[in-house]
Structures are given as structure tokens and as C-alpha cells.
Motif scaffolding. Structure first.
Motif, PDB file in Angstrom:
ATOM      1  N   SER A  25       2.419  -5.999   4.032  1.00 15.66           N
ATOM      2  CA  SER A  25       1.494  -6.714   2.958  1.00 15.66           C
ATOM      3  C   SER A  25       0.398  -5.621   2.792  1.00 15.66           C
ATOM      4  O   SER A  25       0.037  -5.226   1.723  1.00 15.66           O
ATOM      5  CB  SER A  25       1.465  -7.981   2.972  1.00 15.66           C
ATOM      6  OG  SER A  25       0.423  -8.288   1.976  1.00 15.66           O
ATOM      7  N   ALA A  26      -0.476  -5.784   3.769  1.00 17.72           N
ATOM      8  CA  ALA A  26      -1.736  -5.247   3.655  1.00 17.72           C
ATOM      9  C   ALA A  26      -1.719  -3.803   3.719  1.00 17.72           C
ATOM     10  O   ALA A  26      -2.415  -3.070   2.894  1.00 17.72           O
ATOM     11  CB  ALA A  26      -2.774  -5.607   5.023  1.00 17.72           C
ATOM     12  N   GLY A  28      -0.824  -0.418   2.409  1.00 11.90           N
ATOM     13  CA  GLY A  28       0.068   0.063   1.052  1.00 11.90           C
ATOM     14  C   GLY A  28      -0.872   0.886   0.281  1.00 11.90           C
ATOM     15  O   GLY A  28      -1.573   1.716   0.986  1.00 11.90           O
ATOM     16  N   LEU A  29      -0.685   0.763  -0.968  1.00  8.14           N
ATOM     17  CA  LEU A  29      -1.396   1.859  -1.884  1.00  8.14           C
ATOM     18  C   LEU A  29      -2.755   1.432  -1.630  1.00  8.14           C
ATOM     19  O   LEU A  29      -3.745   2.417  -1.979  1.00  8.14           O
ATOM     20  CB  LEU A  29      -0.922   1.481  -3.115  1.00  8.14           C
ATOM     21  CG  LEU A  29       0.679   2.149  -3.187  1.00  8.14           C
ATOM     22  CD1 LEU A  29       1.100   1.624  -4.672  1.00  8.14           C
ATOM     23  CD2 LEU A  29       0.784   3.667  -3.046  1.00  8.14           C
ATOM     24  N   GLY A  30      -3.292   0.371  -1.217  1.00  5.69           N
ATOM     25  CA  GLY A  30      -4.764   0.008  -1.256  1.00  5.69           C
ATOM     26  C   GLY A  30      -5.454   1.008  -0.108  1.00  5.69           C
ATOM     27  O   GLY A  30      -6.437   1.569  -0.386  1.00  5.69           O
ATOM     28  N   SER A  31      -4.752   1.098   0.973  1.00  6.29           N
ATOM     29  CA  SER A  31      -5.297   2.129   2.124  1.00  6.29           C
ATOM     30  C   SER A  31      -5.030   3.384   1.705  1.00  6.29           C
ATOM     31  O   SER A  31      -5.982   4.303   1.818  1.00  6.29           O
ATOM     32  CB  SER A  31      -4.658   1.669   3.594  1.00  6.29           C
ATOM     33  OG  SER A  31      -5.134   0.183   4.037  1.00  6.29           O
ATOM     34  N   TYR A 108      -0.392  -2.266  -9.926  1.00  4.52           N
ATOM     35  CA  TYR A 108      -0.034  -1.867  -8.615  1.00  4.52           C
ATOM     36  C   TYR A 108       1.309  -1.057  -8.665  1.00  4.52           C
ATOM     37  O   TYR A 108       1.453  -0.116  -8.045  1.00  4.52           O
ATOM     38  CB  TYR A 108      -0.166  -2.910  -7.495  1.00  4.52           C
ATOM     39  CG  TYR A 108      -0.046  -2.597  -6.034  1.00  4.52           C
ATOM     40  CD1 TYR A 108      -1.285  -2.404  -5.428  1.00  4.52           C
ATOM     41  CD2 TYR A 108       1.124  -2.542  -5.396  1.00  4.52           C
ATOM     42  CE1 TYR A 108      -1.050  -2.061  -3.987  1.00  4.52           C
ATOM     43  CE2 TYR A 108       1.115  -2.093  -4.250  1.00  4.52           C
ATOM     44  CZ  TYR A 108       0.038  -1.918  -3.405  1.00  4.52           C
ATOM     45  OH  TYR A 108       0.137  -1.423  -2.023  1.00  4.52           O
ATOM     46  N   TYR A 229      -8.949  -6.328  -0.969  1.00  7.41           N
ATOM     47  CA  TYR A 229      -7.680  -5.681  -1.598  1.00  7.41           C
ATOM     48  C   TYR A 229      -6.945  -4.900  -0.561  1.00  7.41           C
ATOM     49  O   TYR A 229      -5.756  -5.389  -0.409  1.00  7.41           O
ATOM     50  CB  TYR A 229      -8.151  -4.401  -2.604  1.00  7.41           C
ATOM     51  CG  TYR A 229      -7.112  -3.921  -3.592  1.00  7.41           C
ATOM     52  CD1 TYR A 229      -7.185  -4.521  -4.836  1.00  7.41           C
ATOM     53  CD2 TYR A 229      -6.388  -3.077  -3.160  1.00  7.41           C
ATOM     54  CE1 TYR A 229      -6.071  -3.924  -5.702  1.00  7.41           C
ATOM     55  CE2 TYR A 229      -5.295  -2.489  -3.816  1.00  7.41           C
ATOM     56  CZ  TYR A 229      -5.304  -3.012  -5.269  1.00  7.41           C
ATOM     57  OH  TYR A 229      -4.198  -2.521  -6.028  1.00  7.41           O
ATOM     58  N   SER A 230      -7.272  -4.337   0.353  1.00  3.47           N
ATOM     59  CA  SER A 230      -6.429  -3.663   1.500  1.00  3.47           C
ATOM     60  C   SER A 230      -6.108  -4.877   2.375  1.00  3.47           C
ATOM     61  O   SER A 230      -4.941  -4.573   2.831  1.00  3.47           O
ATOM     62  CB  SER A 230      -7.369  -2.642   2.138  1.00  3.47           C
ATOM     63  OG  SER A 230      -8.294  -3.333   2.645  1.00  3.47           O
ATOM     64  N   SER A 232      -4.946  -7.754   1.340  1.00  2.00           N
ATOM     65  CA  SER A 232      -4.393  -8.735   0.698  1.00  2.00           C
ATOM     66  C   SER A 232      -5.075 -10.102   0.902  1.00  2.00           C
ATOM     67  O   SER A 232      -4.336 -11.169   1.145  1.00  2.00           O
ATOM     68  CB  SER A 232      -3.000  -8.792   1.153  1.00  2.00           C
ATOM     69  OG  SER A 232      -2.173  -7.589   1.148  1.00  2.00           O
ATOM     70  N   MET A 235      -6.730 -14.297  -2.652  1.00  2.00           N
ATOM     71  CA  MET A 235      -5.654 -14.945  -3.698  1.00  2.00           C
ATOM     72  C   MET A 235      -4.748 -15.632  -3.022  1.00  2.00           C
ATOM     73  O   MET A 235      -3.553 -15.863  -3.863  1.00  2.00           O
ATOM     74  CB  MET A 235      -5.121 -13.857  -4.679  1.00  2.00           C
ATOM     75  CG  MET A 235      -4.247 -12.899  -3.901  1.00  2.00           C
ATOM     76  SD  MET A 235      -3.483 -11.792  -5.010  1.00  2.00           S
ATOM     77  CE  MET A 235      -5.026 -11.125  -6.095  1.00  2.00           C
ATOM     78  N   ILE A 237      -2.437 -14.786  -0.730  1.00  2.00           N
ATOM     79  CA  ILE A 237      -1.105 -14.015   0.130  1.00  2.00           C
ATOM     80  C   ILE A 237      -1.059 -14.706   1.356  1.00  2.00           C
ATOM     81  O   ILE A 237      -0.215 -15.031   2.055  1.00  2.00           O
ATOM     82  CB  ILE A 237      -1.291 -12.616  -0.111  1.00  2.00           C
ATOM     83  CG1 ILE A 237      -0.913 -12.301  -1.384  1.00  2.00           C
ATOM     84  CG2 ILE A 237      -0.120 -11.954   0.933  1.00  2.00           C
ATOM     85  CD1 ILE A 237      -0.342 -11.040  -1.543  1.00  2.00           C
ATOM     86  N   SER A 327       4.133  -4.034  -0.059  1.00  2.00           N
ATOM     87  CA  SER A 327       3.104  -4.738  -0.538  1.00  2.00           C
ATOM     88  C   SER A 327       3.400  -5.363  -1.840  1.00  2.00           C
ATOM     89  O   SER A 327       2.792  -6.300  -2.430  1.00  2.00           O
ATOM     90  CB  SER A 327       1.804  -3.857  -0.960  1.00  2.00           C
ATOM     91  OG  SER A 327       1.429  -3.241   0.355  1.00  2.00           O
ATOM     92  N   SER A 330       5.074  -8.577  -1.136  1.00  2.00           N
ATOM     93  CA  SER A 330       4.250  -9.604  -0.862  1.00  2.00           C
ATOM     94  C   SER A 330       3.401 -10.190  -2.231  1.00  2.00           C
ATOM     95  O   SER A 330       3.182 -11.319  -2.209  1.00  2.00           O
ATOM     96  CB  SER A 330       3.165  -9.207   0.298  1.00  2.00           C
ATOM     97  OG  SER A 330       1.963  -8.589  -0.361  1.00  2.00           O
ATOM     98  N   LEU A 331       3.027  -9.315  -3.151  1.00  2.00           N
ATOM     99  CA  LEU A 331       2.333  -9.806  -4.107  1.00  2.00           C
ATOM    100  C   LEU A 331       3.381 -10.634  -5.061  1.00  2.00           C
ATOM    101  O   LEU A 331       2.972 -11.665  -5.731  1.00  2.00           O
ATOM    102  CB  LEU A 331       1.937  -8.594  -5.041  1.00  2.00           C
ATOM    103  CG  LEU A 331       0.572  -7.887  -4.733  1.00  2.00           C
ATOM    104  CD1 LEU A 331       0.831  -6.631  -5.281  1.00  2.00           C
ATOM    105  CD2 LEU A 331      -0.554  -8.584  -4.919  1.00  2.00           C
ATOM    106  N   LEU A 393     -10.746 -11.292  -6.797  1.00  2.00           N
ATOM    107  CA  LEU A 393     -10.581 -11.299  -5.437  1.00  2.00           C
ATOM    108  C   LEU A 393     -11.744 -11.760  -4.486  1.00  2.00           C
ATOM    109  O   LEU A 393     -11.718 -12.704  -3.811  1.00  2.00           O
ATOM    110  CB  LEU A 393     -10.222 -10.115  -4.758  1.00  2.00           C
ATOM    111  CG  LEU A 393      -9.019  -9.465  -5.150  1.00  2.00           C
ATOM    112  CD1 LEU A 393      -8.399  -8.028  -4.325  1.00  2.00           C
ATOM    113  CD2 LEU A 393      -7.638 -10.371  -4.681  1.00  2.00           C
TER     114      LEU A 393
HETATM  115  N1  TRP Z   1      -3.021  -5.043   0.487  1.00  2.00           N
HETATM  116  C1  TRP Z   1      -1.944  -4.366  -0.374  1.00  2.00           C
HETATM  117  C2  TRP Z   1      -2.499  -2.800  -0.389  1.00  2.00           C
HETATM  118  O1  TRP Z   1      -3.601  -2.499   0.087  1.00  2.00           O
HETATM  119  C3  TRP Z   1      -2.108  -4.503  -1.906  1.00  2.00           C
HETATM  120  C4  TRP Z   1      -1.844  -6.295  -1.998  1.00  2.00           C
HETATM  121  C5  TRP Z   1      -0.826  -6.767  -1.470  1.00  2.00           C
HETATM  122  C6  TRP Z   1      -2.834  -7.161  -2.392  1.00  2.00           C
HETATM  123  N2  TRP Z   1      -0.952  -8.141  -1.753  1.00  2.00           N
HETATM  124  C7  TRP Z   1      -2.531  -8.304  -2.060  1.00  2.00           C
HETATM  125  C8  TRP Z   1      -3.961  -6.714  -2.847  1.00  2.00           C
HETATM  126  C9  TRP Z   1      -3.076  -9.480  -2.443  1.00  2.00           C
HETATM  127  C10 TRP Z   1      -4.966  -7.988  -3.125  1.00  2.00           C
HETATM  128  C11 TRP Z   1      -4.255  -9.208  -2.767  1.00  2.00           C
HETATM  129  O2  TRP Z   1      -1.471  -2.005  -0.603  1.00  2.00           O
END
Ligand code: TRP
Length: 454
Positions: A25-26, A28-31, A108, A229-230, A232, A235, A237, A327, A330-331, A393
Motif C-alpha cells: 500500500s505504502a 507506490g507512485l508516492g515514493s 492517483y 502520503y507515501s 498511506s 485517512m 488506511i 496502492s 489499498s485506496l 491527510l
Molecule cells: N502510499 C501510496 C503511495 O505512496 C499511495 C496511497 C495509498 C495513499 N493509500 C494511501 C496515500 C492513503 C495517502 C493515503 O503510492
């Protein structure tokens, strides 16, 4: 475990399965995509360090808080707040999380769609003889073509919806187990190639040599936003994921592993991108303007410098796709778990409804990037990212901490954490962070928000 299956929720098979899925989940595109852009926007190395500090002091604290709430209540965010504080209004924080998740998923998945587009572009050999200019042009042309980018977006959303409609166990675990470690290995390899490119040192300096004069609230605010964000966070999750962990497992080390591996992947993404970027003749840090396509424009350049680049390119974009999908999955899981638990929807119906909703909501984001890939705050895409991906967030994360400290209590939280973790050596630090450091830092940065966005 078995009785929970009946409700359609499911439980993780083992601790390692949980870590891999949470890291899935963590990471992903965030990183891989967003972090390098933020580094460019915020002027380089100071941001890298600010991000690492934000993960350690605030992200880890927050993650443990969310996991503890989730495991204690065995519920989705809305149900979790309601279970600890019935009829209190706290459940609206859970609702806010559900809404924010859908909003983030909507844009996303647009980016995840770009990853899909780049996969078939690599297969068709479009990156042969690539230069910085042609690579940038390729990206801009791709996102400016509404049919192609919407098609890719639809594919990703469709796959996500399909996985979620089949349930947690079979959907998420299988993916995460094998492919995340492979992504990591490939990235080390690419980092090595990037660092040995002639002229790489300018990029290394930009990325790792902080100019302290560049620190300001903006850097700190966006470092915090990126940490949430990275990882997760913020919110619900990790509340949802925590609800799938059994009490024998160690929340502290699980959270630690997820934070560490995510930070490492983000760090590596920058180590690949910046040396490659500034090894481009004529491109200096002063002249450089990061765009939303930064990663997509840069990765083909380093891949082109590898023998057998074609295969590495295909492999990279396959793994990127999987990282993005774990990711998006997981969202989507958060609002789906909410509809299943609180409104007794059937899983496939909830998945289809919310997947469709996110797709519709994502269309303006996809189209706005087609009009401009610049990081201006006017585009719809950028607005969504600012409002939901940073501000909400942070607000949600602050809410969770306040809830934990004043409405649930440090004591029961610690009890929950200690189950499965008899020796929690960072306990005093966590208590201090959760009480003071993290909420105050978030609060102060949120107060400064006007100067940041104005
Ligand atoms: N963390 C994921 C990423 O970095 C994106 C993501 C998944 C996310 N679940 C989240 C970001 C919940 C914020 C909240 O790619």
C-alpha cells in the motif's frame, strides 16, 4: 480468522503477509513518482532530509497510532471511531477519511494509468534513441491525448476494482509477496547505473548536499504531506489494515519495517532520477523545472544506457504497475470496507460502485494534465493533490492523534501495542511524539497553510 471471512472482510495469513501488503500500500507512485517531483520543487537535498525526519518522528508515530486503533476495534475507520466513542461525532473523521481516499484514488489512478501506457510504449520500443527533449515531448504528447490517457486510466481502475471485488486475501497478498522485493532489486541496479553516468555528480550534489538556507515552512509542510502520503497515513488506511492483524503480531516492528522500506524506495527513486537528469548535457539544477512527468521522462534515459535496456525497461514498468496497483487497491479497500461493514453492501457491488465513482471523479484530473503538465496550483489535478493529498491527510492525521490521546487514551493504546510486542523500547519516544511533537508540528504547519498555498 474464519468467522471474519464470513463477513467478507478477511484476515492476513501471517505477519510477513501483513508487512508486505502494508508496504505494498505504502510503496507506490508516492515514493517513485511524487517524491522526486517534490524534491525538485522544494530545491533538493534539504527536502530529502526534511522528509526523512518527518517519516521518523511523525509518520512512524502516526502509523502505530492507526494500526493500534484498527486492531483494537477490528473495524474500518468509521466503525473504529464509533466503537471507541459511540455517538460522538468522531465517526465523521472516519467519513472524511473515506471521502479523501476516493478523491486521492481518482487522480492517483490517472498516474497509474500513465505507468500502464509506458509499459506498452516500452514494449513497442518507443524509447530507442531517446534524449531528454524527445522523452519530455513523448510524455507531453501522451497525456495530451485524452483518449489514450483515459483509456489507460480506465484499465487501471478496472483492474483495481476487479481485485477488490474478490477480497483482501486473494487480491492483495499474492501480488505483494513476490514482486515488491524484485522492484527493490531492480532499483538498486538502476541506481548503480545512474550513479556511474558521466556527469552524475551534479545530480548527487543537488540531491544530497543540503543548502540550509533553503529550509522554510513550505519545505517542512510538504515534507510532512509527503510522509503521510507515501506511508498511506491520515485517512484510515492503516486503521483498516490494522483491523486485519491478529493480536499475536508485533505492531511496532511491522510499522518500523513499512516506514523503513518505503523511505528506502523513495530515496532510491531520487538516487536514480537526479543523477540521470543532471547527467543530461545543458540541464543544470538552476534551469530545471520539475513537471508532473519527471519520473516518466527520466527513467527511459537511464534504461537506454543499460545493455539490454529494452528488457529492463519492460521489467521496470511492469513492476511500477504492480507497485501502483497495490496502492490503488489499498485506496479502494477503505471505502469498500466501510460500505461492507456499516451498510452491509456485498463486496462486488461496493467495489463496482466506488471504482466507478473514482473513475468519473478522475476524468477532470486526467484532462487537466493534458492541458498542462506544469506544477501550477491552478490545474484540477494539482488542486486535488494539494487539498486531498497534503492538507486533508495532515488534518486527518492530526485528528487521529487527538482522538487517541484525549478520547481513547494513551493507556489502552499502549496496552494494544504491547500485545504482541512485550518490549517496546521506543515507548517513551512514541508517547512523547504522539502527545506533543507530532500534533504540534502538524498544527503549526497547518496554521501556516495560507502562506504556503497563497
Ligand atoms: N502510499 C501510496 C503511495 O505512496 C499511495 C496511497 C495509498 C495513499 N493509500 C494511501 C496515500 C492513503 C495517502 C493515503 O503510492
Amino acid at each position: 480468522m474464519a468467522e471474519r471471512e464470513e463477513s467478507g472482510r478477511g484476515t492476513w495469513g501471517s505477519k510477513i503477509a501483513f508487512i508486505l501488503a502494508a508496504a505494498g500500500s505504502a510503496i507506490g507512485l508516492g515514493s517513485l513518482w511524487r517524491f522526486p517531483i517534490m524534491v525538485g520543487r522544494m530545491g533538493g537535498a534539504v527536502y530529502v532530509f526534511a522528509y526523512i525526519l518527518a517519516v521518523f518522528f511523525i509518520g512512524f508515530t502516526e502509523m502505530l497510532a492507526e494500526l493500534a486503533i484498527g486492531r483494537h476495534t477490528q473495524k474500518n475507520p468509521v466503525g473504529a471511531f464509533e466503537a471507541i466513542r459511540p455517538r460522538s461525532g468522531w465517526k465523521y473523521l472516519g467519513y472524511a477519511g473515506v471521502v479523501t481516499t476516493i478523491a486521492i484514488l481518482s487522480y492517483y489512478a490517472v498516474v497509474a494509468g500513465w505507468a500502464f501506457g509506458y509499459l506498452y510504449k516500452t514494449i513497442f520500443g518507443l524509447f530507442r534513441n531517446i534524449t531528454w527533449e524527445s522523452s519530455a515531448a513523448l510524455f507531453n504528447r501522451f497525456v495530451a491525448n485524452p483518449w489514450e490517457s483515459l483509456f489507460c486510466f480506465l484499465v487501471v481502475m478496472g483492474i483495481t476494482t476487479y481485485i477488490i471485488s474478490r477480497g483482501v486475501q486473494s487480491g492483495i497478498e499474492r501480488f505483494a509477496k513476490i514482486l515488491m522485493p524484485l522492484l527493490f532489486i531492480l532499483m538498486i541496479f538502476l541506481a548503480f547505473r545512474a550513479l556511474t553516468l558521466p556527469g552524475a555528480s551534479r545530480g548527487v550534489a543537488f540531491y544530497l548536499k543540503p543548502e540550509l538556507s533553503k529550509i522554510d515552512v513550505k519545505v517542512l509542510f510538504f515534507a510532512l504531506g509527503q510522509a503521510f502520503y507515501s506511508l498511506s497515513l491520515g485517512m484510515g488506511i492503516m486503521i483498516t489494515y490494522g483491523s486485519y492483524i491478529s493480536r499475536e503480531e508485533n505492531l511496532v516492528s511491522s510499522a518500523g519495517w513499512v516506514c523503513f522500506s518505503t523511505t528506502l524506495v523513495a530515496f532510491l527513486a531520487g538516487i536514480i532520477i537526479y543523477p540521470t537528469l543532471f547527467a543530461t548535457p545543458d540541464l543544470t539544477p538552476e534551469k530545471f523545472e520539475p513537471s508532473l512527468g519527471l519520473m516518466f521522462q527520466t527513467i527511459p534515459l537511464v534504461i537506454a544506457k543499460l545493455p539490454g535496456g529494452f528488457l529492463f525497461g519492460v521489467l521496470f514498468f511492469i513492476l511500477l504497475q504492480v507497485a501502483a496497483l497495490t496502492s490503488t487497491v489499498s485506496l479502494l479497500e477503505v471505502p469498500v470496507a466501510f460500505l461492507i461493514d456499516e451498510h452491509k453492501w456485498a463486496r462486488p457491488k461496493a467495489a463496482l460502485f466506488l471504482g466507478g465513482l473514482s473513475f468519473l471523479l478522475g476524468i477532470p484530473s486526467a484532462l487537466s494534465v493534458g492541458a498542462s503538465t506544469a506544477l501550477t496550483r491552478f490545474g484540477f489535478f494539482n488542486k486535488m493533490d494539494l487539498i486531498f493529498g497534503n492538507i486533508l491527510l495532515a488534518v486527518g492525521g492530526l485528528g487521529v492523534l487527538i482522538f487517541l490521546v484525549y478520547f481513547w487514551g494513551i493507556k489502552p493504546a499502549l496496552e494494544e501495542i504491547r500485545a504482541g510486542c512485550p518490549r517496546f523500547s521506543l515507548e517513551p519516544l512514541w508517547v512523547f511524539n504522539v502527545r506533543f511533537l507530532a500534533p504540534l508540528a502538524i498544527l503549526i504547519l497547518l496554521i501556516f497553510i495560507k502562506t504556503i498555498t497563497g
